[in-house]
Design an enzyme around this catalytic site. Structure first.
Site, PDB file in Angstrom:
ATOM      1  CB  SER A 266      41.272  28.764  33.525  1.00  0.00           C
ATOM      2  OG  SER A 266      41.585  30.088  33.907  1.00  0.00           O
ATOM      3  CG  HIS A 296      37.045  31.652  32.632  1.00  0.00           C
ATOM      4  ND1 HIS A 296      37.592  32.820  33.100  1.00  0.00           N
ATOM      5  CD2 HIS A 296      37.930  30.672  32.969  1.00  0.00           C
ATOM      6  CE1 HIS A 296      38.742  32.564  33.706  1.00  0.00           C
ATOM      7  NE2 HIS A 296      38.983  31.264  33.628  1.00  0.00           N
ATOM      8  CG  HIS A 342      36.189  40.833  37.527  1.00  0.00           C
ATOM      9  ND1 HIS A 342      36.586  40.310  38.730  1.00  0.00           N
ATOM     10  CD2 HIS A 342      36.982  40.256  36.585  1.00  0.00           C
ATOM     11  CE1 HIS A 342      37.574  39.460  38.537  1.00  0.00           C
ATOM     12  NE2 HIS A 342      37.837  39.406  37.243  1.00  0.00           N
ATOM     13  NE  ARG A 351      42.689  41.265  34.006  1.00  0.00           N
ATOM     14  CZ  ARG A 351      41.924  40.168  34.042  1.00  0.00           C
ATOM     15  NH1 ARG A 351      42.459  38.983  33.779  1.00  0.00           N
ATOM     16  NH2 ARG A 351      40.643  40.242  34.352  1.00  0.00           N
ATOM     17  CG  ASP A 397      37.144  38.865  28.783  1.00  0.00           C
ATOM     18  OD1 ASP A 397      38.172  38.315  28.365  1.00  0.00           O
ATOM     19  OD2 ASP A 397      36.542  38.482  29.801  1.00  0.00           O
TER      20      ASP A 397
END
Length: 460
Positions: A266, A296, A342, A351, A397
């Site tokens: 993105s 993604h 990742h 995160r 995620d």
């Protein structure tokens, strides 16, 4: 933004606040105007002195492996270290949680403050952050044709497709496109890109919430309060404004999902399209289309769907033995364990850790959180034994959907839209800086397989 433009754009109450802050400290645009000439000169001198310096090598397997690890992009806002994780202008996630301004009574950083940091490298004051919040609120209204476009979209059209369509339709509002058509000097490109970016960020909550309320509820939206911060207004629009914990979650979510250096799909897509001097509206829409992919941003939706299937099959027995068996069944079935691994990181995603700490504070006994926690204890060992992943640790995620489920935002197909709102805070600052320092159109060299064979044989 000039005081004249402030008068034209903002309602009376917001204008009074804008005038109050206008005279006290420099606005974001004023501060950026001071910084950019020095930054542009720094880049010019760097290229002049070190332009011929070799900064890396490219292996054939990288060309065929998605260009992983190739040094070739300029991204000022953040750098992703494989071990340390993300650093926003040199600051870790705990750093920004401590240093960035917060809302009165709040404990999580404000994404508008992060936007200032990513754009300038400086932490804004509380007054500067509040002024930016008010400007976003004042510019939040959508053109009628965009509202109509969203309202006419069929409910079965994925929310991310609707999101991208609506952002593209905002091209009608592009000051950059209009200025370019009139022949504006390239030294002024960044100013119009800045105005478009602020306008776009301001309107994203209304777009996202309108899609959410149309597809999943009654189509009725909450309102924008000019005295509230960006995340609080987004929560109001979605219908969750009465839950202060959810508002805090939005502040954390929008901040930590915003930027992850420039090589992800993105971010790179937004930068690439912007390098052709497409407006921020068209550039972000292109980036959103990349974010929508299952490799993604849509991964958070897939994680939740996988968790639901696991919960159904385990019947509430989340023992390590049952989880390990389910993980092996997933892998032996030719599937991946969603939410783990990742492209760059080689440790637990910071995160993920930030979201886990939020859950420990606000929902320690929530069933889905307990399941995620138990998977965290088992999955790295299974994935290491499986031997087909360089990073057996959880990424962002694997946790975000669980937090949203707890507060009642249970429609997982909408989750990537929230990711898109957040990602705009990370990619638009770089687009402004690209124009400010005069980066050219991006055009790497490509070869056919036959040419690569010839090239490699000649090298050997």
């Amino acid at each position: 933004m000039s005081l004249i433009n402030t008068v034209k754009r903002q309602p009376v109450k917001a204008l009074a606040n804008a005038v109050r802050f206008y005279s006290a400290e420099p606005t974001l645009k004023q501060r950026l105007a001071e910084i950019l000439p020095e930054k542009a000169e720094e880049v010019k001198q760097l290229k002049k002195e070190y332009g011929k310096t070799v900064i890396g090598e490219v292996l054939l397997e990288q060309a065929y492996g998605g260009m992983r690890g190739i040094k070739g992009l300029v991204w000022e806002g953040s750098v992703l270290d494989p071990i340390e994780g993300i650093r926003f202008r040199g600051r870790t996630i705990p750093d920004i949680q401590n240093e960035l301004p917060k809302a009165p009574g709040g404990s999580e950083p404000l994404p508008e403050a992060l936007f200032w940091l990513l754009l300038t490298g400086e932490v804004p004051s509380e007054a500067q952050t509040k002024a930016l919040s008010e400007e976003f609120a004042a510019r939040s209204a959508l053109p009628k044709h965009v509202e109509d476009l969203i309202d006419r979209s069929p409910a079965h059209l994925h929310p991310m497709a609707q999101f991208s369509i609506a952002v593209t339709a905002l091209e009608s509002e592009s000051q950059f496109a209009k200025a370019y058509a009139q022949g504006v000097h390239k030294s002024k490109y960044w100013e119009y890109t800045y105005e478009d970016s602020i306008e776009l960020l301001a309107k994203l909550p209304n777009i996202a919430a309108r899609i959410y309320r149309n597809v999943f509820h009654d189509g009725k939206l909450g309102g924008i309060n000019p005295n509230l911060d960006y995340s609080a207004n987004l929560a109001n629009l979605l219908g969750f404004g009465g839950n202060q914990e959810f508002v805090e979650l939005m502040r954390l979510y929008l901040t930590i999902h915003s930027d992850h250096e420039g090589g992800n799909v993105s971010a790179h897509t937004t930068h690439l399209v912007g390098s052709a001097l497409s407006s921020p509206f068209l550039s972000l829409a292109a980036g959103l289309n990349g974010l929508a992919g299952p490799l993604h941003g849509r991964a958070n939706q897939e994680v939740l769907e996988w968790l639901f299937k696991m919960r159904e099959e385990l019947h509430g027995d989340y023992s390590k033995e049952n989880i390990e068996k389910y993980l092996w069944d997933t892998l032996n079935g030719g599937r991946v364990v969603p939410g783990y691994g990742h492209a760059v990181l080689r440790k637990t995603d910071p995160r993920y850790t930030a979201q886990r700490e939020f859950a420990l504070k606000h929902m320690p006994d929530y069933e889905l959180f307990k399941l995620v926690s138990n998977i965290y204890e088992v999955a790295p060992g299974v994935l290491t034994k499986h031997g087909k992943t360089k990073n057996p640790w959880p990424n962002v995620d694997s946790h975000s959907g669980v937090l949203l489920q707890y507060y009642g935002l249970t429609e997982e197909s909408f989750y990537t839209v929230l990711f898109g709102v957040s990602r705009a805070f990370g990619v638009l600052p770089q687009l402004i800086l690209d124009r400010g320092i005069g980066l050219p159109i991006e055009r790497p060299k490509s070869f056919s397989t036959e040419k690569y064979i010839e090239l490699v044989k000649n090298i050997k």
